[in-house]
Design a protein around this motif. Structure first.
Motif, short mmCIF file in Angstrom:
data_model
loop_
_atom_site.label_atom_id
_atom_site.label_comp_id
_atom_site.label_asym_id
_atom_site.label_seq_id
_atom_site.Cartn_x
_atom_site.Cartn_y
_atom_site.Cartn_z
N ASN A 86 -12.88 6.60 -1.66
CA ASN A 86 -12.67 6.29 -3.07
C ASN A 86 -11.19 6.51 -3.43
N ALA A 87 -10.44 5.43 -3.45
CA ALA A 87 -9.00 5.55 -3.69
C ALA A 87 -8.70 5.90 -5.15
N ASP A 88 -9.72 5.96 -6.00
CA ASP A 88 -9.50 6.38 -7.38
C ASP A 88 -9.65 7.89 -7.55
N HIS A 89 -10.11 8.55 -6.50
CA HIS A 89 -10.18 10.01 -6.52
C HIS A 89 -8.75 10.53 -6.72
N LYS A 90 -8.61 11.56 -7.56
CA LYS A 90 -7.27 12.01 -7.97
C LYS A 90 -6.34 12.30 -6.78
N ALA A 91 -6.81 13.10 -5.85
CA ALA A 91 -5.96 13.47 -4.72
C ALA A 91 -5.75 12.28 -3.77
N LEU A 92 -6.83 11.52 -3.56
CA LEU A 92 -6.72 10.39 -2.63
C LEU A 92 -5.80 9.30 -3.18
N ARG A 93 -5.75 9.19 -4.51
CA ARG A 93 -4.86 8.22 -5.13
C ARG A 93 -3.40 8.52 -4.76
N ILE A 94 -3.10 9.81 -4.73
CA ILE A 94 -1.73 10.22 -4.40
C ILE A 94 -1.41 9.82 -2.95
N VAL A 95 -2.39 10.06 -2.06
CA VAL A 95 -2.18 9.69 -0.66
C VAL A 95 -2.06 8.16 -0.55
N TYR A 96 -2.91 7.47 -1.31
CA TYR A 96 -2.90 5.99 -1.28
C TYR A 96 -1.51 5.47 -1.68
N GLU A 97 -1.00 5.98 -2.79
CA GLU A 97 0.30 5.50 -3.29
C GLU A 97 1.42 5.84 -2.29
N ALA A 98 1.34 7.04 -1.71
CA ALA A 98 2.35 7.42 -0.72
C ALA A 98 2.27 6.50 0.49
N SER A 99 1.03 6.14 0.84
CA SER A 99 0.81 5.25 1.97
C SER A 99 1.42 3.87 1.71
N VAL A 100 1.21 3.36 0.50
CA VAL A 100 1.79 2.06 0.12
C VAL A 100 3.32 2.17 0.17
N ALA A 101 3.84 3.25 -0.39
CA ALA A 101 5.29 3.43 -0.44
C ALA A 101 5.89 3.46 0.96
N GLN A 102 5.21 4.18 1.88
CA GLN A 102 5.70 4.26 3.25
C GLN A 102 5.74 2.90 3.91
N ARG A 103 4.69 2.13 3.68
CA ARG A 103 4.63 0.81 4.30
C ARG A 103 5.60 -0.17 3.66
N CYS A 104 5.85 0.02 2.38
CA CYS A 104 6.88 -0.81 1.72
C CYS A 104 8.24 -0.52 2.35
N LYS A 105 8.45 0.76 2.58
CA LYS A 105 9.72 1.21 3.10
C LYS A 105 9.93 0.71 4.54
N ASP A 106 8.86 0.84 5.33
CA ASP A 106 8.98 0.52 6.76
C ASP A 106 8.65 -0.93 7.08
N GLY A 107 8.07 -1.65 6.12
CA GLY A 107 7.69 -3.02 6.38
C GLY A 107 6.63 -3.11 7.46
N ALA A 108 6.70 -4.12 8.26
CA ALA A 108 5.67 -4.34 9.28
C ALA A 108 5.77 -3.33 10.41
N ALA A 109 6.86 -2.52 10.40
CA ALA A 109 7.04 -1.60 11.52
C ALA A 109 5.95 -0.53 11.58
N ARG A 110 5.27 -0.30 10.47
CA ARG A 110 4.27 0.76 10.47
C ARG A 110 2.87 0.16 10.32
N PRO A 111 2.16 0.03 11.41
CA PRO A 111 0.83 -0.57 11.30
C PRO A 111 -0.17 0.38 10.69
N ALA A 112 -1.33 -0.15 10.32
CA ALA A 112 -2.40 0.72 9.84
C ALA A 112 -2.88 1.56 11.01
N ALA A 113 -3.69 2.60 10.70
CA ALA A 113 -4.24 3.43 11.76
C ALA A 113 -4.97 2.52 12.75
N GLY A 114 -4.92 2.89 14.01
CA GLY A 114 -5.59 2.07 15.02
C GLY A 114 -4.73 0.89 15.43
N GLY A 115 -3.48 0.92 15.05
CA GLY A 115 -2.61 -0.21 15.33
C GLY A 115 -2.08 -0.27 16.74
#
Ligand SMILES: [Fe+2]
Ligand SMILES: [Fe+2]
Length: 406
Positions: A86-115
């Motif tokens: 549940n990405a709307d969970h308060k704590a998980l939302r923070i991780v979600y946004e940080a995850s988006v930010a990291q991938r924005c920063k790194d572009g395609a260089a950072r695959p999803a887990a299992g990449g």
């Protein structure tokens, strides 16, 4: 206010938040103007980042939002990664946004887990039912524990063990001693000055912490011969170290006394996967294919296909090796912390795993973050901003952490 690395901190800057060490002891109070002595204190206690008035925020708060295409790609990747939670969970939302930010920063260089490729080229035309029967009958012959693991178990169980006792055992394996010092001197602990002896490491970091870390390294190293075409051990170790590091940081947020247990539980949380990769590589390749075909997690597919998942295999291995029961239970329950004997520790490890997966710190081969136990996490009462703090510290320390322990 913003977060700055202690290396970038200058005299005259003003703290906007209290500064605590990894055991949550107050080092400096909010409002303090930094002077030379304070800089020394922060380095001595291994503090990596602090929040100061007026500093620009860390990259996780300032991703490249200007590129809508990149942002949309990042969100799509992270949505797939978070689809079972549940990405709307308060704590998980923070991780979600940080995850988006990291991938924005790194572009395609950072695959999803299992990449990374797990088991590519492995023969997958196998008799899964036979493997399922073998696992159910416990016909998997697990190796006996290396002698050094038994000796470390003894040191951990001895409340009167000294730094010399720990050093005596550790030095029986020069490789272990060297690795231990590399980790102690790495960003994993963030100490400013070099620690050159095991006895000194024990004095500074603690008997339990070092013995548990040594135990964790030895358990991981027992799987060092898994071929690279079955699993990318570098990515696996990075994921494991990140989980241990983040678990310790979360433990510090709630003043948990036994941080060393949480830390090593984080390090070893997916050890059952190494059992599977080592003894049933083809079955794991099939499980990954099954997870993709059913749009589920590999964790679910392990159970569906093999009748047992990696946490249950971890339990068999760790019990066979007489690893302390609480540690074994925490590892075994990291996907269902509410069922753990120590719910707090298991919930910390689950969150640490989620953050490590979310931020793309290595991978253990999972394609999406498995179901998250919100009830167990809720019992810890960790304020959402503290999750943000942990993420910032983790980003800072993981940037400099690159250790191959197998
Ligand atoms: Fe796991
Ligand atoms: Fe994991």
């Amino acid at each position: 206010m913003g977060c700055v690395a202690v290396d970038d901190l200058r005299q005259g800057m003003v703290l906007s938040e209290d500064v605590r060490d990894i055991h949550s002891r107050l080092l400096l109070s909010r409002g303090q103007t930094i002077n030379e002595k304070h800089l020394r204190i922060l380095k001595i206690w291994g503090v990596c980042t602090v929040n100061v008035v007026g500093a620009s925020k860390e990259a996780i708060d300032a991703p490249d939002w200007n590129d809508p295409g990149r942002l949309a790609d990042a969100r799509q990747t992270v949505d797939a990664l978070f689809k079972f939670v549940n990405a709307d969970h308060k704590a998980l939302r923070i991780v979600y946004e940080a995850s988006v930010a990291q991938r924005c920063k790194d572009g395609a260089a950072r695959p999803a887990a299992g990449g990374f490729a797990v088991g590519e080229g492995i023969e997958t035309d196998i008799d899964v039912a036979a493997i399922r029967r073998r696992i159910a009958d416990r016909r998997l012959k697990l190796p006996d524990a290396p002698t050094i693991i038994s000796e470390l178990n003894g040191v951990i169980a001895d409340p009167f063990a000294t730094s010399n006792d720990v050093a005596r055992v550790v030095h029986k394996s020069p490789t272990l001693a060297a690795l231990l010092l590399r980790i102690v001197n790495s960003a994993y602990y963030g100490f400013p000055s070099r620690i050159d002896r095991i006895t000194r490491a024990v004095t500074i970091i603690g008997t339990k912490e070092i013995s548990n870390l040594a135990l964790g390294i030895c358990v991981m190293r027992a799987f060092k011969d898994i071929p690279a075409d079955i699993i990318d051990m570098h990515a696996f170790i990075r994921h494991s170290l990140a989980c241990g590091l983040i678990a310790r940081m979360i433990a510090a947020q709630i003043n948990l006394a036994e941080t060393e247990q949480v830390s090593v539980a984080g390090l070893l949380h997916d050890i059952g996967k190494l059992v599977l990769y080592k003894y049933y590589p083809a079955a794991m390749a099939v499980a990954r294919g099954h997870a993709t075909a059913t749009d589920g997690s590999v964790y679910q597919s392990e159970k569906a296909l093999l009748g047992m998942n990696h946490t249950q295999l971890a339990q068999q291995l760790l019990q066979h090796w007489q690893i302390p029961a609480v540690l074994t239970n925490t590892i075994t329950c990291h996907h269902k912390p509410s069922t753990a004997r120590d719910v707090t520790k298991a919930a910390i490890v689950q969150m640490a795993d989620l953050i490590a997966n979310g931020l793309g710190f290595g991978t253990s081969g999972e394609r999406a973050i498995p179901v998250f136990d919100e009830t167990a996490w809720g019992k810890l009462n960790v304020p959402a901003p503290n999750v943000n703090l942990v993420i910032r510290q983790a980003l800072h320390q993981m940037r400099a952490l690159d250790i191959a322990i197998v």
